[in-house]
Design a protein around this motif. Structure first.
Motif, PDB file in Angstrom:
ATOM      1  N   HIS A 128       0.811  -1.253   0.043  1.00  0.00           N
ATOM      2  CA  HIS A 128       0.005   0.185  -0.073  1.00  0.00           C
ATOM      3  C   HIS A 128       0.844   1.033   0.043  1.00  0.00           C
ATOM      4  CE1 HIS A 128      -4.141  -1.564   0.280  1.00  0.00           C
ATOM      5  NE2 HIS A 128      -3.497  -2.439   1.052  1.00  0.00           N
ATOM      6  N   GLY A 129       2.004   1.233   0.473  1.00  0.00           N
ATOM      7  CA  GLY A 129       2.692   2.442   0.684  1.00  0.00           C
ATOM      8  C   GLY A 129       4.086   2.350   1.662  1.00  0.00           C
ATOM      9  N   GLN A 148       1.108  -3.392   7.111  1.00  0.00           N
ATOM     10  CA  GLN A 148      -0.377  -2.553   6.768  1.00  0.00           C
ATOM     11  C   GLN A 148      -1.198  -2.544   7.895  1.00  0.00           C
ATOM     12  OE1 GLN A 148       0.609  -5.140   2.709  1.00  0.00           O
ATOM     13  NE2 GLN A 148      -1.212  -3.984   2.405  1.00  0.00           N
ATOM     14  N   GLU A 149      -1.662  -3.667   8.526  1.00  0.00           N
ATOM     15  CA  GLU A 149      -2.569  -3.834   9.302  1.00  0.00           C
ATOM     16  C   GLU A 149      -2.259  -4.601  10.587  1.00  0.00           C
ATOM     17  OE1 GLU A 149      -6.430  -4.371   7.859  1.00  0.00           O
ATOM     18  OE2 GLU A 149      -6.180  -2.758   6.214  1.00  0.00           O
ATOM     19  N   ILE A 150      -2.838  -4.353  11.639  1.00  0.00           N
ATOM     20  CA  ILE A 150      -2.721  -5.389  12.837  1.00  0.00           C
ATOM     21  C   ILE A 150      -4.365  -5.557  13.271  1.00  0.00           C
ATOM     22  CG2 ILE A 150      -1.808  -5.807  15.237  1.00  0.00           C
ATOM     23  CD1 ILE A 150       0.401  -3.694  14.659  1.00  0.00           C
ATOM     24  N   LYS A 151      -4.791  -6.798  13.411  1.00  0.00           N
ATOM     25  CA  LYS A 151      -6.079  -6.999  13.792  1.00  0.00           C
ATOM     26  C   LYS A 151      -6.119  -7.728  14.918  1.00  0.00           C
ATOM     27  CE  LYS A 151      -7.463  -7.057   8.717  1.00  0.00           C
ATOM     28  NZ  LYS A 151      -8.532  -6.063   8.694  1.00  0.00           N
ATOM     29  N   LEU A 152      -6.717  -7.147  16.032  1.00  0.00           N
ATOM     30  CA  LEU A 152      -7.187  -8.119  17.293  1.00  0.00           C
ATOM     31  C   LEU A 152      -8.586  -7.961  17.461  1.00  0.00           C
ATOM     32  CD1 LEU A 152      -4.939  -5.679  17.609  1.00  0.00           C
ATOM     33  CD2 LEU A 152      -4.888  -6.632  19.816  1.00  0.00           C
ATOM     34  N   ARG A 153      -8.913  -9.341  17.631  1.00  0.00           N
ATOM     35  CA  ARG A 153     -10.386  -9.769  17.639  1.00  0.00           C
ATOM     36  C   ARG A 153     -10.636 -10.710  19.094  1.00  0.00           C
ATOM     37  NH1 ARG A 153      -9.752 -10.677  12.073  1.00  0.00           N
ATOM     38  NH2 ARG A 153     -10.976  -9.071  10.864  1.00  0.00           N
ATOM     39  N   THR A 154     -11.390 -10.335  19.917  1.00  0.00           N
ATOM     40  CA  THR A 154     -11.521 -11.092  21.254  1.00  0.00           C
ATOM     41  C   THR A 154     -11.515 -12.639  20.931  1.00  0.00           C
ATOM     42  OG1 THR A 154     -12.290  -9.146  22.202  1.00  0.00           O
ATOM     43  CG2 THR A 154     -12.555 -11.200  23.443  1.00  0.00           C
ATOM     44  N   GLY A 155     -10.676 -13.331  21.547  1.00  0.00           N
ATOM     45  CA  GLY A 155     -10.976 -14.607  21.178  1.00  0.00           C
ATOM     46  C   GLY A 155     -10.621 -15.404  20.071  1.00  0.00           C
ATOM     47  N   LYS A 156     -10.055 -14.373  19.155  1.00  0.00           N
ATOM     48  CA  LYS A 156      -9.614 -14.915  17.866  1.00  0.00           C
ATOM     49  C   LYS A 156      -7.948 -14.701  17.769  1.00  0.00           C
ATOM     50  CE  LYS A 156     -13.817 -15.785  16.729  1.00  0.00           C
ATOM     51  NZ  LYS A 156     -14.460 -15.008  15.871  1.00  0.00           N
ATOM     52  N   PRO A 157      -7.352 -15.442  16.695  1.00  0.00           N
ATOM     53  CA  PRO A 157      -5.972 -15.237  16.544  1.00  0.00           C
ATOM     54  C   PRO A 157      -5.572 -13.741  16.292  1.00  0.00           C
ATOM     55  CG  PRO A 157      -6.838 -17.250  15.223  1.00  0.00           C
ATOM     56  CD  PRO A 157      -8.068 -16.547  15.668  1.00  0.00           C
ATOM     57  N   LEU A 158      -4.390 -13.365  16.632  1.00  0.00           N
ATOM     58  CA  LEU A 158      -3.892 -12.051  16.144  1.00  0.00           C
ATOM     59  C   LEU A 158      -3.213 -12.226  14.846  1.00  0.00           C
ATOM     60  CD1 LEU A 158      -2.887  -9.300  16.741  1.00  0.00           C
ATOM     61  CD2 LEU A 158      -0.670 -10.578  17.741  1.00  0.00           C
ATOM     62  N   LEU A 159      -3.686 -11.382  13.680  1.00  0.00           N
ATOM     63  CA  LEU A 159      -3.477 -11.310  12.406  1.00  0.00           C
ATOM     64  C   LEU A 159      -2.807 -10.074  12.053  1.00  0.00           C
ATOM     65  CD1 LEU A 159      -6.851 -12.787  10.855  1.00  0.00           C
ATOM     66  CD2 LEU A 159      -4.785 -13.889  10.848  1.00  0.00           C
ATOM     67  N   LEU A 160      -1.901 -10.200  11.422  1.00  0.00           N
ATOM     68  CA  LEU A 160      -0.976  -9.365  10.757  1.00  0.00           C
ATOM     69  C   LEU A 160      -1.295  -9.245   9.171  1.00  0.00           C
ATOM     70  CD1 LEU A 160       2.169  -9.794  12.727  1.00  0.00           C
ATOM     71  CD2 LEU A 160       0.205  -8.374  13.461  1.00  0.00           C
ATOM     72  N   GLY A 162       0.079 -10.113   2.412  1.00  0.00           N
ATOM     73  CA  GLY A 162      -0.522 -11.278   2.959  1.00  0.00           C
ATOM     74  C   GLY A 162      -0.645 -11.548   4.351  1.00  0.00           C
ATOM     75  N   GLU A 163      -1.124 -12.429   4.874  1.00  0.00           N
ATOM     76  CA  GLU A 163      -1.634 -12.482   6.255  1.00  0.00           C
ATOM     77  C   GLU A 163      -0.420 -13.312   7.011  1.00  0.00           C
ATOM     78  OE1 GLU A 163      -5.366 -14.288   6.756  1.00  0.00           O
ATOM     79  OE2 GLU A 163      -6.275 -12.259   6.732  1.00  0.00           O
ATOM     80  N   VAL A 164      -0.118 -12.758   8.484  1.00  0.00           N
ATOM     81  CA  VAL A 164       0.942 -13.275   9.077  1.00  0.00           C
ATOM     82  C   VAL A 164      -0.035 -13.652  10.476  1.00  0.00           C
ATOM     83  CG1 VAL A 164       2.856 -13.317  10.685  1.00  0.00           C
ATOM     84  CG2 VAL A 164       2.730 -12.522   8.119  1.00  0.00           C
ATOM     85  N   LEU A 165      -0.019 -15.085  10.882  1.00  0.00           N
ATOM     86  CA  LEU A 165      -0.558 -15.342  12.253  1.00  0.00           C
ATOM     87  C   LEU A 165       0.600 -15.036  13.316  1.00  0.00           C
ATOM     88  CD1 LEU A 165      -2.644 -18.654  11.476  1.00  0.00           C
ATOM     89  CD2 LEU A 165      -3.544 -16.479  12.268  1.00  0.00           C
ATOM     90  N   ALA A 166       0.365 -14.236  14.095  1.00  0.00           N
ATOM     91  CA  ALA A 166       1.403 -13.998  15.273  1.00  0.00           C
ATOM     92  C   ALA A 166       1.416 -14.921  16.112  1.00  0.00           C
ATOM     93  CB  ALA A 166       1.042 -12.374  15.839  1.00  0.00           C
ATOM     94  N   GLY A 167       2.733 -15.342  16.593  1.00  0.00           N
ATOM     95  CA  GLY A 167       2.751 -16.565  17.512  1.00  0.00           C
ATOM     96  C   GLY A 167       2.807 -17.881  17.009  1.00  0.00           C
ATOM     97  N   LYS A 168       2.639 -17.969  15.899  1.00  0.00           N
ATOM     98  CA  LYS A 168       2.668 -19.167  15.112  1.00  0.00           C
ATOM     99  C   LYS A 168       4.213 -19.880  15.118  1.00  0.00           C
ATOM    100  CE  LYS A 168       0.899 -21.567  11.033  1.00  0.00           C
ATOM    101  NZ  LYS A 168       0.180 -21.407   9.707  1.00  0.00           N
TER     102      LYS A 168
END
Length: 357
Positions: free
Chosen positions: A42-43, A79-91, A96-102
């Motif tokens: 994106h930039g 680009q983005e950090i996505k936090l959802r309660t009870g769901k995996p942390l996504l970057l 592309g997507e990265v599962l943090a902690g994997k």
């Protein structure tokens, strides 16, 4: 792709050679090869890497902060950090997507306590002070990064007053690509003047990034256009990324910005108070937006705007903007590709719909 590139200074020296790949993009101008970031990113804002890292890490919960640091990411491409309660942390990283902690064997699942901790950091332990921002669904932090959130809406008199029980947080990184508008400027200017221009793009394909760089170059001036006073209505704080009223992104020398203001109302305010030569807005669509744009054009302001869409054919079917196309209000249309590669131009059209590029 080889393309002849017209220049008012020295036409014979200006053959533009442009190549695009998943690795990089580059163009040659007067024997100089200039490399651009990969099109799916994106930039890349021209900012110190350590500064960007600091801006982001200080609002993250401690455990999540450590997990992201262990990933060893380059924050200029995050680009983005996505936090959802009870769901995996996504970057979202480099398209592309990265599962943090994997790397530790399993993804990290975000807890309610971490959501609470992050909201305290974002608001500097005073959610009440950010009530106005929260009812819009986001808070902008230092560096222009935008923190979006969802939860239970508190509604009064049919309008959202605030949010509580935050269940999702999305950190959208503020990025810039300085110079990304170089390729379109020759098509939207003539004799140092600007055409009324509409940028058409599906969501997430780079329209705001392109608009931002157009504002910067038109405001500062270059070989295609002398510097103009530009008024920006930044309803969602995405163009300037303002923090405490000051734009964090580069918008040029002669730019005035109204942050968090409805587009239609803001355009009228700018015309009456700042006397802009150019007005820029993002994501038009309502009847009020169209009326304000027509008013600005009648007042002698040049317009640069963006709208969601995939093609000229789709735009013509939309009642409000379709009527503007019939009346030839906009003189240039820049259509971005929906292939997922941000900033890729599908075509540039004139007021009659003729393809220029």
């Amino acid at each position: 792709m080889n393309r002849k590139w017209k220049s008012k200074k020295n036409k014979k020296d200006c053959v533009k050679i442009e190549e695009r790949s998943e690795i990089c993009s580059f163009f040659m101008y007067k024997k100089a090869v200039i490399f651009l970031p990969p099109p799916h990113i994106h930039g890349v804002r021209k900012v110190d890497k350590a500064m960007k890292e600091k801006e982001i890490l200080h609002v993250l919960p401690r455990e999540i902060r450590g997990l992201i640091e262990e990933e060893g990411l380059d924050y200029r491409y995050l680009q983005e950090i996505k936090l959802r309660t009870g769901k995996p942390l996504l970057l979202l990283y480099q398209g592309g997507e990265v599962l943090a902690g994997k790397k530790k064997g399993q993804p990290h699942f975000v807890t309610r306590e971490e959501m609470r901790e992050m909201m305290e950091y974002i608001s500097d332990y005073s959610l009440y002070a950010y009530e106005e921002e929260m009812k819009q669904g986001f808070i902008t932090i230092e560096g222009g990064h935008r923190i979006g959130m969802t939860g239970q809406a508190i509604v009064e008199n049919g309008k959202v007053k605030n949010l509580k029980y935050i269940s999702s947080i999305n950190v959208r990184m503020s990025h810039e690509i300085l110079g990304c508008a170089d390729a379109v400027l020759p098509y939207i200017t003539s004799n140092q003047n600007l055409y009324h221009t509409l940028i058409v793009s599906p969501p997430g394909c780079g329209k705001t990034t392109l608009l931002r760089d157009l504002i910067r170059q038109i405001s500062t001036g270059n070989e295609y256009i002398s510097g103009r006073s530009v008024g920006v209505v930044d309803e969602r704080s995405e163009i300037g990324g303002c923090y405490l009223g000051v734009a964090q992104n580069q918008l040029g020398l002669r730019t005035d910005i109204l942050d968090g203001c409805p587009k239609a109302e803001g355009m009228i305010m700018l015309i009456r108070s700042m006397g802009p030569e150019v007005i820029a807005v993002d994501e038009i669509g309502t009847g009020e937006d169209i009326s304000a744009i027509e008013y600005a054009m009648h007042c002698g302001c040049k317009m640069i705007a963006t709208i969601h869409g995939c093609s000229m054919e789709e735009l013509r079917k939309k009642p409000l903007i379709g009527q503007m196309i019939k009346e030839r209000r906009f003189e240039r249309y820049i259509v971005l590709s929906g292939t997922g590669k941000a900033g890729q131009i599908a075509g540039i059209y004139d007021e009659r719909g003729g393809q220029l590029c």
